[in-house]
Design a protein around this motif. Structure first.
Motif, PDB file in Angstrom:
ATOM      1  N   SER A 115     -41.121 -12.388 -45.397  1.00 21.73           N
ATOM      2  CA  SER A 115     -42.197 -13.371 -45.298  1.00 21.73           C
ATOM      3  C   SER A 115     -43.470 -12.746 -44.755  1.00 21.73           C
ATOM      4  O   SER A 115     -43.441 -11.871 -43.877  1.00 21.73           O
ATOM      5  CB  SER A 115     -41.769 -14.534 -44.392  1.00 21.73           C
ATOM      6  N   ASP A 116     -44.608 -13.198 -45.275  1.00 22.14           N
ATOM      7  CA  ASP A 116     -45.909 -12.758 -44.771  1.00 22.14           C
ATOM      8  C   ASP A 116     -46.271 -13.430 -43.457  1.00 22.14           C
ATOM      9  O   ASP A 116     -47.276 -13.082 -42.841  1.00 22.14           O
ATOM     10  CB  ASP A 116     -47.005 -13.065 -45.808  1.00 22.14           C
ATOM     11  N   LEU A 117     -45.491 -14.420 -43.056  1.00 23.33           N
ATOM     12  CA  LEU A 117     -45.722 -15.117 -41.795  1.00 23.33           C
ATOM     13  C   LEU A 117     -44.769 -14.562 -40.740  1.00 23.33           C
ATOM     14  O   LEU A 117     -43.555 -14.591 -40.912  1.00 23.33           O
ATOM     15  CB  LEU A 117     -45.512 -16.622 -41.962  1.00 23.33           C
ATOM     16  N   ALA A 118     -45.323 -14.061 -39.646  1.00 25.31           N
ATOM     17  CA  ALA A 118     -44.514 -13.405 -38.625  1.00 25.31           C
ATOM     18  C   ALA A 118     -43.435 -14.310 -38.039  1.00 25.31           C
ATOM     19  O   ALA A 118     -42.293 -13.870 -37.864  1.00 25.31           O
ATOM     20  CB  ALA A 118     -45.420 -12.862 -37.511  1.00 25.31           C
ATOM     21  N   PRO A 119     -43.723 -15.589 -37.706  1.00 23.94           N
ATOM     22  CA  PRO A 119     -42.652 -16.428 -37.151  1.00 23.94           C
ATOM     23  C   PRO A 119     -41.506 -16.671 -38.124  1.00 23.94           C
ATOM     24  O   PRO A 119     -40.359 -16.799 -37.700  1.00 23.94           O
ATOM     25  CB  PRO A 119     -43.375 -17.749 -36.821  1.00 23.94           C
ATOM     26  N   ILE A 120     -41.826 -16.742 -39.431  1.00 21.41           N
ATOM     27  CA  ILE A 120     -40.766 -16.956 -40.425  1.00 21.41           C
ATOM     28  C   ILE A 120     -39.881 -15.714 -40.515  1.00 21.41           C
ATOM     29  O   ILE A 120     -38.649 -15.816 -40.579  1.00 21.41           O
ATOM     30  CB  ILE A 120     -41.370 -17.286 -41.801  1.00 21.41           C
ATOM     31  N   ALA A 121     -40.510 -14.536 -40.514  1.00 24.90           N
ATOM     32  CA  ALA A 121     -39.730 -13.295 -40.532  1.00 24.90           C
ATOM     33  C   ALA A 121     -38.880 -13.175 -39.266  1.00 24.90           C
ATOM     34  O   ALA A 121     -37.716 -12.757 -39.327  1.00 24.90           O
ATOM     35  CB  ALA A 121     -40.660 -12.095 -40.664  1.00 24.90           C
ATOM     36  N   ALA A 161     -50.837 -15.669 -34.103  1.00 27.48           N
ATOM     37  CA  ALA A 161     -49.395 -15.454 -33.919  1.00 27.48           C
ATOM     38  C   ALA A 161     -48.616 -15.659 -35.206  1.00 27.48           C
ATOM     39  O   ALA A 161     -47.455 -15.249 -35.296  1.00 27.48           O
ATOM     40  CB  ALA A 161     -48.859 -16.380 -32.832  1.00 27.48           C
ATOM     41  N   PHE A 162     -49.216 -16.292 -36.208  1.00 29.43           N
ATOM     42  CA  PHE A 162     -48.530 -16.501 -37.483  1.00 29.43           C
ATOM     43  C   PHE A 162     -48.625 -15.269 -38.389  1.00 29.43           C
ATOM     44  O   PHE A 162     -48.010 -15.247 -39.447  1.00 29.43           O
ATOM     45  CB  PHE A 162     -49.114 -17.720 -38.202  1.00 29.43           C
ATOM     46  N   MET A 163     -49.397 -14.263 -37.975  1.00 37.54           N
ATOM     47  CA  MET A 163     -49.602 -13.092 -38.814  1.00 37.54           C
ATOM     48  C   MET A 163     -48.848 -11.889 -38.252  1.00 37.54           C
ATOM     49  O   MET A 163     -48.692 -11.745 -37.041  1.00 37.54           O
ATOM     50  CB  MET A 163     -51.102 -12.737 -38.898  1.00 37.54           C
ATOM     51  N   HIS A 164     -48.384 -11.020 -39.156  1.00 35.29           N
ATOM     52  CA  HIS A 164     -47.812  -9.747 -38.734  1.00 35.29           C
ATOM     53  C   HIS A 164     -48.928  -8.855 -38.174  1.00 35.29           C
ATOM     54  O   HIS A 164     -50.069  -8.904 -38.643  1.00 35.29           O
ATOM     55  CB  HIS A 164     -47.151  -9.033 -39.912  1.00 35.29           C
ATOM     56  N   GLN A 165     -48.578  -8.043 -37.189  1.00 36.51           N
ATOM     57  CA  GLN A 165     -49.583  -7.174 -36.574  1.00 36.51           C
ATOM     58  C   GLN A 165     -50.184  -6.191 -37.569  1.00 36.51           C
ATOM     59  O   GLN A 165     -51.332  -5.773 -37.423  1.00 36.51           O
ATOM     60  CB  GLN A 165     -48.961  -6.411 -35.399  1.00 36.51           C
ATOM     61  N   VAL A 187     -40.985 -10.643 -28.960  1.00 35.89           N
ATOM     62  CA  VAL A 187     -41.207 -11.728 -29.923  1.00 35.89           C
ATOM     63  C   VAL A 187     -41.353 -13.044 -29.159  1.00 35.89           C
ATOM     64  O   VAL A 187     -40.475 -13.408 -28.365  1.00 35.89           O
ATOM     65  CB  VAL A 187     -40.054 -11.829 -30.935  1.00 35.89           C
ATOM     66  N   ALA A 188     -42.447 -13.744 -29.388  1.00 36.34           N
ATOM     67  CA  ALA A 188     -42.732 -14.981 -28.659  1.00 36.34           C
ATOM     68  C   ALA A 188     -42.027 -16.169 -29.300  1.00 36.34           C
ATOM     69  O   ALA A 188     -41.677 -16.148 -30.484  1.00 36.34           O
ATOM     70  CB  ALA A 188     -44.238 -15.231 -28.619  1.00 36.34           C
ATOM     71  N   ILE A 189     -41.840 -17.203 -28.489  1.00 30.89           N
ATOM     72  CA  ILE A 189     -41.384 -18.487 -29.014  1.00 30.89           C
ATOM     73  C   ILE A 189     -42.588 -19.174 -29.652  1.00 30.89           C
ATOM     74  O   ILE A 189     -43.591 -19.441 -28.997  1.00 30.89           O
ATOM     75  CB  ILE A 189     -40.808 -19.367 -27.896  1.00 30.89           C
TER      76      ILE A 189
END
Length: 807
Positions: free
Chosen positions: A372-378, A52-56, A302-304
């Motif tokens: 950001s390369d981290l999906a949750p940060i973006a 979940a921390f990565m972009h698809q 988008v998940a929590i």
């Protein structure tokens, strides 16, 4: 400036319409917001998986998913059982009952391995047989101790289903690779059941979801609790278990955080304004803003996640900053005979421009997170902008409603109580005005000291350490790692070249050499490795009557013969570690749950070793959960610099534009940058690592502080044109905005204090550091900034001569 003026006029017109049509507008908004929330909120979900921390579209994640499609899961659930004598008949019988209970009661299980069903490779009558010897021993009522030595000396089973000391055994549960689908079918020849044909490529399969992992782990916990007892001690871990525990904590914490935030908002507003109407308006503004943002997240899929849960207190603080400034301006205008429409006009005239600029600056500052390369940060950047804009709108809307519904007994009396706390700010600010040089020297020394500590700042990403030291999942993971030296996997995909395949002896020999080097050269414990080479060793030994010296790769001709024999027992084992055409193979290393920064070096080192040994014989790619953890860790470091620099650049440009002065705009950045530098120094001193949570502090803190800074500079510029000296202008500024600065800072501090209630250590650290950062920012705004302005008399004419934006 034309756009700003257009927004100002449009919002002013809208709010005056809302004021005139207060009941109609309130009902209309509640219906629209209520409908949107009721449609979106049921779709909201949580996700604590590593993926979940990565972009698809991230190449590492795509490679990882391709691996799972080919070879299945790489993140098993590990259940270990310890006892005084794990080979006693009573222990094995109870262990077998546990195995069967898990297999029958837990959903989404693809395979289950343990002492009960693990196959032994036997060579009889010129054929290879896979026999479940322990099951046979129980069936024939023999003593399980007869298998003890064989199990302990079989490399395939060491640190897999049993530890090397023979005191702890394990059940390995391999989950489905995909979520169940209506096309799924299992043929049963005994009943004549067959499966219809369908185009597998046309059916888009979804990998097992976070909710399904949580369902698995919850059922496993229920089953193991029935069996756990003295002499039969059970521990459960694995990546699905850790991620499910994080999701459980998020699900548990979010309602508490939300309730605490609402309580803080109501109490703060009630204490400041002493009005039930204003308190209800603040509550409605907060609820509408947060639930609208969460509903939009749900509709966007988008998940929590752990980082995105920070949107709740972030939305609260932004809404309250706007609401407090807006309502304080109106309350300060209360006096006998005043009309409520006059309160609205006064509030809009004196606060809307700085509020609007601060909202746009805060929203634009979050743009730094988008890359950001981290999906949750973006996601935090995107929906942080959303919640910033919705907080602005709902705060002004419900603030206007509050003004419209205020009783005459409130508006017709001067509200002296709202200005009392401002005296403290004036008293503190007088230090900077009366002793500017001393104040600047003190803050300069603090800055030098803070910068000197930054070299000690370390970077980290270890989701296991987010959990409390006494958390059962963390304790279980640490226990299993101490016994089996591995709960997470590093996967290598080897693709033979030059007309070779995975049955070629040069390829297998090179893989064996590379594996031996990995054990020797890596400076971390490796629990085990598994590949087709491991099975070839066992098959060759079985053919030679169990001679341990024959546990090696045979000749090329014998390799082909042994693969033929192994295929005779079915393709399930081969398919787990090689493609059906043997054009691609998998090598798995199990390692302990470590700091993710260490995994970066491990992945690169292992790939380098295999590339050296295989040369042109094969291509090597590294994947698996360890590779994703390493990718996440690298992104933390890369994004810290890039996201904050982008945020800083955007806010600097906007501040210069808002204040119509390059020099004053640059000076205004001091309270936006200095608090973050000091927070970083505190992190270094207290050994708090920079991770996927604390990396957010810079952008969020800067976005929140800019609101107070803009109000300070706008008001100062206004009074500088009206009063003869900078001292008078600064005192007047502190008298007017000091109360709002202090109140909003207090509310922000208490809002982030809700994170101190979290069950996750890194969230508590984030909350504490944000509280410290806001306090430092307040002191800089009311003490350091006046000191700097006092020492820049030659540049103040730039401010005096600036065109009034308000006009």
């Amino acid at each position: 400036m034309l756009i700003i003026n257009f927004i100002d006029r449009a919002m002013t017109a809208l709010l005056f319409w809302v004021f005139v049509n207060r009941i109609k507008s309130a009902l209309l908004l509640l219906v629209l917001v209520g409908g949107f929330i009721s449609y979106g909120m049921p779709k909201l979900h949580h996700d604590g998986r590593i993926e979940a921390f990565m972009h698809q579209e991230d190449s590492s994640l795509i490679k990882y998913y391709d691996f799972r499609k080919q070879f299945g899961q790489d993140n098993p659930i590990v259940i270990t059982v310890s006892g005084n004598d794990i080979f006693s008949t009573s222990f094995i019988k109870k262990f077998s009952e546990l195995h069967l209970a898990l297999q029958n009661e837990v959903p989404y299980i693809s395979e289950t391995f343990s002492l009960y069903n693990i196959p032994f490779i036997e060579y009889k009558n010129n054929g290879i047989y896979l026999e479940e010897l322990m099951k046979n021993v129980l069936h024939e009522k023999n003593d399980p101790h007869t298998l003890r030595n064989r199990i302990l000396t079989t490399p395939l089973y060491q640190n897999f289903i049993i530890d090397k000391e023979g005191k702890t055994t394990a059940i390995i549960i391999e989950p489905f690779r995909y979520s169940p689908n209506k096309h799924d079918c299992i043929a049963d020849p005994s009943t004549g059941k067959s499966c219809p044909l369908y185009n597998a490529q046309a059916v888009k399969r979804q990998f097992l979801s976070s909710e399904q992992y949580s369902e698995m782990t919850k059922k496993i916990e229920q089953v193991t609790q029935r069996f756990n007892s003295p002499g039969f001690i059970i521990h459960t871990s694995g990546a699905p278990v850790v991620s499910s525990e994080i999701v459980r904590i998020i699900s548990q914490d979010m309602p508490r955080f939300t309730f605490a935030c609402i309580l803080i908002a109501i109490l703060a507003i009630a204490l400041i304004f002493r009005s039930l109407v204003i308190s209800i308006a603040a509550l409605l503004a907060f609820v509408c803003s947060i639930l609208t943002m969460l509903s939009l997240m749900a509709l966007c899929g988008v998940a929590i996640t752990p980082p995105t849960q920070f949107l709740i207190p972030m939305g609260l603080t932004i809404m309250l900053c706007v609401f407090v400034h807006f309502m304080l301006a109106s309350a300060s205008f209360c006096k006998p005979g005043v009309e409520r429409i006059g309160l609205l006009k006064h509030a809009m005239k004196h606060t809307h421009h700085p509020i609007l600029f601060s909202i746009l600056t805060s929203a634009d500052g979050l743009l730094g997170f988008l890359a950001s390369d981290l999906a949750p940060i973006a996601a935090l950047g995107i929906f942080g902008m959303v919640v910033t804009l919705t907080s602005y709108f709902f705060a002004l809307f419900w603030g206007t409603q509050a003004i419209a519904f205020l009783p005459d007994r409130y508006t017709n009396h001067k509200r002296t109580h709202v200005a009392r706390t401002g005296r403290w700010v004036v008293a503190l600010g007088s230090l900077g005005i009366n002793h500017p040089r001393k104040v600047i020297i003190i803050f300069s020394l603090l800055l030098i000291g803070a910068i000197s500590q930054l070299s000690h700042l370390r970077f980290s990403h270890n989701s296991l350490l987010w959990l409390e030291k006494n958390n059962p999942v963390r304790l279980a993971t640490e226990f299993i790692d101490s016994r089996f030296h591995g709960t997470v996997s590093l996967e290598l995909i080897v693709t033979p070249q030059q007309n070779n395949d995975f049955r070629s002896k040069p390829v297998l020999d090179a893989i064996q050499r590379a594996v031996d080097r990995v054990y020797l050269e890596l400076k971390i414990p490796i629990g085990r490795h598994t590949s087709l080479v491991s099975y070839m060793d066992e098959v060759n030994m079985a053919i030679h009557d169990g001679d341990p010296s024959q546990r090696k790769i045979p000749s090329q001709e014998q390799i082909w013969e042994q693969f033929f024999l192994l295929e005779g027992e079915g393709n399930s084992t081969i398919m787990r570690y090689a493609s059906l055409d043997y054009r691609q193979g998998r090598i798995t290393f199990m390692v302990p749950w470590l700091e993710a920064t260490l995994y970066t070096g491990i992945s690169e080192q292992v790939q380098h070793i295999f590339e050296q040994e295989l040369g042109e014989l094969a291509q090597v790619k590294v994947t698996g959960l360890i590779n994703l953890l390493a990718r996440t860790s690298k992104a933390v470091l890369d994004n810290m610099v890039s996201s904050y620099m982008v945020t800083l650049a955007i806010i600097t440009v906007l501040m210069c534009y808002c204040l119509r002065s390059l020099s004053i705009g640059l000076i205004s950045m001091i309270p936006n940058v200095l608090p973050y530098v000091m927070v970083l120094a505190i992190m270094a001193i207290m050994d708090i690592p920079m991770d996927t949570f604390t990396i957010l502090i810079g952008g969020i803190l800067t976005g929140l502080i800019v609101d107070e800074t803009l109000h300070m500079f706008y008001t100062f510029r206004h009074y500088l044109r009206l009063l003869p000296t900078p001292q008078d202008a600064l005192f007047a500024t502190l008298n007017e905005v000091g109360n709002a600065l202090l109140m909003t800072a207090v509310v922000v501090v208490f809002s982030f204090s809700v994170f101190l209630l979290s069950s996750m250590s890194n969230i508590r650290s984030f909350g504490g550091l944000m509280m410290v950062g806001v306090i430092i920012a307040l002191l800089i705004d009311i003490v350091l900034i006046p000191a700097i302005m006092m020492l820049l008399p030659g540049r103040l004419h730039q401010v005096k001569g600036a065109v009034h934006v308000e006009s």
